[in-house]
Write a protein that holds these residues in place. Sequence first.
Motif, mmCIF file in Angstrom:
data_model
loop_
_atom_site.group_PDB
_atom_site.id
_atom_site.type_symbol
_atom_site.label_atom_id
_atom_site.label_comp_id
_atom_site.label_asym_id
_atom_site.label_seq_id
_atom_site.Cartn_x
_atom_site.Cartn_y
_atom_site.Cartn_z
ATOM 1 N N ALA A 19 0.838 -1.203 0.000
ATOM 2 C CA ALA A 19 0.000 0.000 0.000
ATOM 3 C C ALA A 19 0.871 1.250 0.000
ATOM 4 N N PHE A 20 1.945 1.222 0.780
ATOM 5 C CA PHE A 20 2.878 2.348 0.831
ATOM 6 C C PHE A 20 3.530 2.577 -0.535
ATOM 7 N N ARG A 21 3.980 1.500 -1.149
ATOM 8 C CA ARG A 21 4.623 1.619 -2.465
ATOM 9 C C ARG A 21 3.628 2.174 -3.480
ATOM 10 N N ARG A 22 2.376 1.725 -3.410
ATOM 11 C CA ARG A 22 1.343 2.232 -4.322
ATOM 12 C C ARG A 22 1.095 3.713 -4.062
ATOM 13 N N ALA A 23 1.038 4.120 -2.800
ATOM 14 C CA ALA A 23 0.852 5.539 -2.475
ATOM 15 C C ALA A 23 2.007 6.370 -3.031
ATOM 16 N N GLN A 24 3.216 5.826 -2.979
ATOM 17 C CA GLN A 24 4.362 6.528 -3.558
ATOM 18 C C GLN A 24 4.218 6.666 -5.070
ATOM 19 N N GLU A 25 3.810 5.602 -5.735
ATOM 20 C CA GLU A 25 3.646 5.647 -7.192
ATOM 21 C C GLU A 25 2.600 6.678 -7.599
ATOM 22 N N VAL A 26 1.491 6.712 -6.875
ATOM 23 C CA VAL A 26 0.434 7.693 -7.160
ATOM 24 C C VAL A 26 0.967 9.099 -6.944
ATOM 25 N N GLN A 27 1.678 9.316 -5.834
ATOM 26 C CA GLN A 27 2.221 10.637 -5.535
ATOM 27 C C GLN A 27 3.222 11.073 -6.604
ATOM 28 N N LEU A 28 4.083 10.159 -7.029
ATOM 29 C CA LEU A 28 5.076 10.480 -8.062
ATOM 30 C C LEU A 28 4.394 10.815 -9.377
ATOM 31 N N ALA A 29 3.312 10.125 -9.704
ATOM 32 C CA ALA A 29 2.574 10.419 -10.938
ATOM 33 C C ALA A 29 1.924 11.802 -10.870
ATOM 34 N N GLU A 30 1.519 12.226 -9.672
ATOM 35 C CA GLU A 30 0.910 13.549 -9.502
ATOM 36 C C GLU A 30 1.943 14.666 -9.585
ATOM 37 N N ASP A 31 3.153 14.408 -9.058
ATOM 38 C CA ASP A 31 4.210 15.419 -9.063
ATOM 39 C C ASP A 31 5.554 14.711 -9.004
ATOM 40 N N ASP A 32 6.283 14.756 -10.110
ATOM 41 C CA ASP A 32 7.577 14.072 -10.153
ATOM 42 C C ASP A 32 8.729 14.959 -9.681
ATOM 43 N N HIS A 33 8.434 16.182 -9.276
ATOM 44 C CA HIS A 33 9.421 17.112 -8.720
ATOM 45 C C HIS A 33 10.607 17.316 -9.660
ATOM 46 N N GLY A 34 10.330 17.230 -10.967
ATOM 47 C CA GLY A 34 11.369 17.454 -11.961
ATOM 48 C C GLY A 34 12.202 16.227 -12.289
ATOM 49 N N ASP A 76 16.135 4.914 13.043
ATOM 50 C CA ASP A 76 17.356 5.108 12.276
ATOM 51 C C ASP A 76 17.025 5.147 10.792
ATOM 52 N N GLY A 77 17.209 6.295 10.210
ATOM 53 C CA GLY A 77 17.047 6.393 8.765
ATOM 54 C C GLY A 77 15.729 6.993 8.329
ATOM 55 N N PRO A 78 15.653 7.333 7.067
ATOM 56 C CA PRO A 78 14.415 7.916 6.538
ATOM 57 C C PRO A 78 13.446 6.826 6.082
ATOM 58 N N TYR A 79 12.752 6.197 7.022
ATOM 59 C CA TYR A 79 11.857 5.111 6.672
ATOM 60 C C TYR A 79 10.448 5.365 7.170
ATOM 61 N N MET A 80 9.499 4.727 6.509
ATOM 62 C CA MET A 80 8.115 4.704 6.954
ATOM 63 C C MET A 80 7.974 3.517 7.900
ATOM 64 N N ARG A 81 7.333 3.747 9.060
ATOM 65 C CA ARG A 81 7.110 2.659 10.004
ATOM 66 C C ARG A 81 5.656 2.640 10.435
#
Length: 141
Positions: A19-34, A76-81
């Motif tokens: 679900a997290f990976r899918r949310a990332q894909e949707v977000q990237l499709a909305e705005d790829d930040h260049g 530790d680190g930039p992770y989703m938990r």
Amino acid sequence: MGGDCWTQTGPYQPDLAAAFRRAQEVQLAEDDHGFTGTTVEELWRDPEWHEYIFTGGTGTVLDQPGMIDAGDLSNDGPYMRPLTDEEVRAWAPDGLPTFADWEAALDSGRLDFPDRGQGRCTVLHTDGEPTHIGYWGVTSD
């Protein structure tokens, strides 16, 4: 500078990492930040993306490269938990938080934002059934 707090929701899937990976894909499709034509996995292998995230970030699920286990409390680190059941019950005693419960807990401070560069998530319910996942975090900058 201090990190900026952010929230967003995505659809529920029993596999929270999927679900997290899918949310990332949707977000990237909305705005790829260049970073046009790049997958999430490719972004996290790109030193320019690292610089972008660690000096400002997107304020979305794109700020974390992956999800760690709910029981990994190392911060530790930039992770989703995902939250543990105990963490959820601290602000939603029935263990079935709604969007309104989640929003109220964040607004009141009963549910904390994580440290800079980190994200958290929890399943949200409608009429007792899982329907969404709430994501929240703080940018790295």
